[in-house]
Design an enzyme around this catalytic site. Structure first.
Site, PDB file in Angstrom:
ATOM      1  N   SER A  67       0.797  -1.220   0.000  1.00  0.00           N
ATOM      2  CA  SER A  67       0.000   0.000   0.000  1.00  0.00           C
ATOM      3  C   SER A  67       0.837   1.280   0.000  1.00  0.00           C
ATOM      4  CB  SER A  67      -0.945  -0.053   1.202  1.00  0.00           C
ATOM      5  OG  SER A  67      -1.796   1.050   1.228  1.00  0.00           O
ATOM      6  N   ASP A 287      -3.262   6.347  -2.981  1.00  0.00           N
ATOM      7  CA  ASP A 287      -2.067   5.730  -2.392  1.00  0.00           C
ATOM      8  C   ASP A 287      -1.511   4.649  -3.327  1.00  0.00           C
ATOM      9  OD1 ASP A 287      -4.032   3.839  -1.953  1.00  0.00           O
ATOM     10  OD2 ASP A 287      -3.184   3.169  -0.054  1.00  0.00           O
ATOM     11  N   ASP A 291      -6.360   2.320  -2.913  1.00  0.00           N
ATOM     12  CA  ASP A 291      -7.589   2.121  -2.136  1.00  0.00           C
ATOM     13  C   ASP A 291      -7.876   3.295  -1.195  1.00  0.00           C
ATOM     14  OD1 ASP A 291      -5.644   1.597  -0.264  1.00  0.00           O
ATOM     15  OD2 ASP A 291      -6.463  -0.346   0.373  1.00  0.00           O
ATOM     16  N   GLU A 383     -12.495   5.732   6.814  1.00  0.00           N
ATOM     17  CA  GLU A 383     -11.515   6.136   7.811  1.00  0.00           C
ATOM     18  C   GLU A 383     -11.073   7.547   7.431  1.00  0.00           C
ATOM     19  OE1 GLU A 383      -9.168   2.786   9.972  1.00  0.00           O
ATOM     20  OE2 GLU A 383      -8.614   2.748   7.868  1.00  0.00           O
ATOM     21  N   SER A 513      -0.248   1.674  18.120  1.00  0.00           N
ATOM     22  CA  SER A 513      -0.369   1.464  16.680  1.00  0.00           C
ATOM     23  C   SER A 513      -0.426  -0.026  16.380  1.00  0.00           C
ATOM     24  CB  SER A 513       0.847   2.079  15.984  1.00  0.00           C
ATOM     25  OG  SER A 513       1.019   1.501  14.708  1.00  0.00           O
TER      26      SER A 513
HETATM   27  C1  16G Z   1      -3.815  -0.319   8.362  1.00  0.00           C
HETATM   28  C2  16G Z   1      -5.288  -0.450   8.116  1.00  0.00           C
HETATM   29  C3  16G Z   1      -5.977   0.890   8.190  1.00  0.00           C
HETATM   30  C4  16G Z   1      -5.658   1.565   9.506  1.00  0.00           C
HETATM   31  C5  16G Z   1      -4.172   1.600   9.754  1.00  0.00           C
HETATM   32  C6  16G Z   1      -3.922   2.048  11.182  1.00  0.00           C
HETATM   33  C7  16G Z   1      -6.372  -1.960   6.587  1.00  0.00           C
HETATM   34  C8  16G Z   1      -6.465  -2.431   5.176  1.00  0.00           C
HETATM   35  N1  16G Z   1      -5.506  -0.997   6.802  1.00  0.00           N
HETATM   36  O1  16G Z   1      -3.211   0.434   7.350  1.00  0.00           O
HETATM   37  O2  16G Z   1      -7.342   0.678   8.077  1.00  0.00           O
HETATM   38  O3  16G Z   1      -6.153   2.875   9.516  1.00  0.00           O
HETATM   39  O4  16G Z   1      -3.638   0.297   9.620  1.00  0.00           O
HETATM   40  O5  16G Z   1      -2.574   1.998  11.459  1.00  0.00           O
HETATM   41  O6  16G Z   1      -7.051  -2.462   7.475  1.00  0.00           O
HETATM   42  P1  16G Z   1      -2.055   2.170  12.949  1.00  0.00           P
HETATM   43  O7  16G Z   1      -2.646   1.052  13.771  1.00  0.00           O
HETATM   44  O8  16G Z   1      -0.583   2.133  12.839  1.00  0.00           O
HETATM   45  O9  16G Z   1      -2.544   3.507  13.432  1.00  0.00           O
HETATM   46 MG    MG Z   2      -3.740   1.287   0.375  1.00  0.00          MG
END
Ligand code: 16G
Ligand code: MG
Length: 547
Positions: A67, A287, A291, A383, A513
């Site tokens: 991604s 991105d 997506d 989101e 995170s």
């Molecule tokens: C991933 C997730 C996204 C989320 C992000 C949070 C998918 C396909 N992607 O990229 O939805 O906003 O993680 O990242 O589920 P973080 O937990 O590091 O804040």
């Molecule tokens: Mg993506």
């Protein structure tokens, strides 16, 4: 199981050994890490995709992408039969396979046990659809998935270069005998482009009658130097009379996601490199796997304004509820918006109090939003980072169809119902899709006669700040209530509550995170100075209580 298959797996494992000491979990984004240490896991994911396909008696997708991560990373995630993300119960098997030692006997024993448990055989039919993004490492990694799945007698469909949402769409089409659409890339573009054209041509014709011919809408798009650049070309080919898309960061010069792309723009709240901010009324960034989508523009005072996922929720919900009202269907269906704690408080307030649409809050991660959206006839989820879509229930679809066919309804009611039906065809219901969301947004702006400034001024965002905090063990932070409150360490939430109460419209939360070894702090307040100060105060408390 067959000795021949075991031999082939042995050869593959010897070719791509598991590096010692590596621990890799199947997270919200599947398996994702540096590309050079990924080959071994591709063997295991290929095997798992094959088993999943045998169990579900349906095609399973395997998308190779990382991604918005840098070029040197890569990853893989599986797609379930209806185009949705892999069911959470199978993440356990993915993690078990990942943690096994690099030994053919250990792996083989586990496979045999799993196959017995799942009641499937080596010769059961299975199909895996593979696609990948533009990373240099992608063809090799996808080939390993293919070779591994073939060991378990799996039929492979290799779609090569595709966006993530295109593969989700394709898997869905394949499994429902093309009721959702035709199972090819051409089928994908036919569906969304035909719907877009239908929806706005009539509207443009009316506008043309009243105020003269309207030139095609102009958009400049930053494609993050990724796969989206190659695919946006098809939108241009099919829709150039309605939409002129100028593609920047198309991969010919810059590096994937480097100082560009939706994630960069959202995070730094500024325009990407490689995109001249001149002459265009609107700009977008997508991105690396297309997506996510973010819009922005420059006002007459040269100020930069961004429209993120929250804005899409508001826009889509406004349009859909208008159409439901016009079609006199509002009372018969349940509509809701799904957000995470990152949604700006102003957007939530506007949706609930001005639009009278209920909002549900769920933990971060697309799978949580998608799952919750299934509770509604119309579940709109985005989101804040620009990933999202709309899910429409069968109940809603049949009500809309009946309204269109009901001769006792007025022309206005039937027109609104048919506009809704066509709008549904633009949307990729399997997952957030930057290309589909872009067409949906342009169609709504046209039908609602709304400029990008008008869209921005529907409500004013509260200033916000996000911080990353490195602590020794991020699992010390535990949350509840869709990550909005902390339950560990002790007293952290009390301290947050006390600090927040000192700020007008203050709100803050802390969560570990899921993708980086850090803790994230979010704060919002009436002014930027206050939001910054609140975030910083919370950071200090987090550091203090996790020492
Ligand atoms: C991933 C997730 C996204 C989320 C992000 C949070 C998918 C396909 N992607 O990229 O939805 O906003 O993680 O990242 O589920 P973080 O937990 O590091 O804040
Ligand atoms: Mg993506």
């Amino acid at each position: 199981m067959s000795e021949f298959a075991k031999e082939k797996l042995t050869t593959l494992m010897l070719e791509y050994p598991k590096p010692s000491g590596i621990i890799l979990g199947y997270g919200t984004a599947g398996f994702r890490t540096r590309a050079d240490i990924l080959p071994w896991i591709m063997i295991r994911i290929g095997l798992l995709a094959s088993l999943r396909s045998k169990v579900k008696k349906a095609c399973i997708g395997a998308m190779i992408t990382a991604s918005h991560n840098p070029e040197h990373d890569n990853g893989v995630k599986l797609i379930d039969p209806y185009g949705e993300m892999l069911d959470q119960s199978w993440e356990v098997y993915a993690n078990n396979l990942s943690s096994l030692d690099d030994n053919i006997h250990v792996l083989w024993d586990y496979l045999e046990t799993l196959m017995t448990q799942l009641n499937v055989q080596l010769n059961d039919k299975s199909t895996v659809a593979i696609a990948y993004d533009t990373r240099q490492s992608s063809p090799l990694l996808s080939n390993i998935v293919k070779n591994a799945a073939e060991i378990l007698n799996t039929n492979i469909m290799n779609f090569e270069l595709m966006t993530t949402p295109q593969l989700h769409y394709t898997v869905r089409c394949y499994n429902d005998n093309e009721l959702y659409g035709s199972c090819t890339e051409a089928g994908y573009f036919d569906k969304i482009c035909t719907a877009f054209r239908k929806l706005i041509e009539a509207r443009r014709y009316n506008l043309c009658m009243t105020s003269g011919a309207k030139p095609a809408e102009q958009l400049a798009i930053d494609a993050a130097n990724g796969i989206g650049a190659q695919k946006l070309v098809y939108l241009n080919q099919r829709l150039s009379d309605l939409l002129t898309i100028e593609i920047f960061n198309d991969g010919t010069k810059g590096h994937l996601n480097e100082k560009c792309g939706a994630d960069y723009v959202k995070l730094y709240q500024k325009a990407p490199d490689g995109l001249p901010l001149t002459n265009y009324p609107k700009y977008c960034s997508i991105d690396g796997d297309a997506d996510r989508l973010i819009y922005y523009f420059i006002d007459e005072n040269q100020r930069f304004h961004m429209l993120d996922g929250d804005r899409f929720s508001v826009l889509f919900a406004s349009f859909i509820s208008n159409k439901l009202k016009e079609a006199k269907l509002m009372d018969q269906v349940k509509m809701g918006v799904i957000q995470t704690a990152y949604a700006n408080g102003s957007s939530t307030n506007y949706i609930v109090n001005t639009m009278n649409v209920p909002v549900a809050c769920v933990p971060t991660g697309v799978k949580h939003l998608h799952h919750k959206a299934l509770d509604y006839d119309i579940g709109i989820y985005f989101e804040a980072n620009g990933h999202g879509t709309v899910l429409f229930s069968d109940n809603l679809k049949s009500k809309v169809k009946a309204a269109i066919e009901d001769q006792n309804r007025t022309d206005e009611e039937r027109l609104a119902a048919s506009q809704l039906r066509v709008f549904i065809d633009i949307i990729n219901e399997t997952v957030g899709d930057a290309l589909a969301d872009l067409l949906a947004t342009e169609a709504i702006l046209c039908l609602m006669n709304l400029s990008i400034e008008g869209w921005l001024h529907l409500y004013n965002d509260l200033p916000q700040r996000q911080l990353k905090v490195a602590i020794k063990d991020r699992t010390m932070i535990q949350t509840t209530d869709a990550e909005r409150r902390c339950i560990a360490p002790a007293h952290l939430q009390d301290c947050i509550d006390e600090l927040v109460s000192k700020y007008s419209s203050g709100r803050s939360f802390v969560r570990p995170s899921g993708t980086e070894d850090i803790v994230r702090v979010y704060a919002e307040a009436t002014t930027q100075v206050d939001a910054d100060k609140l975030a910083d105060d919370i950071r200090k408390i987090v550091e203090e209580l996790t020492k």
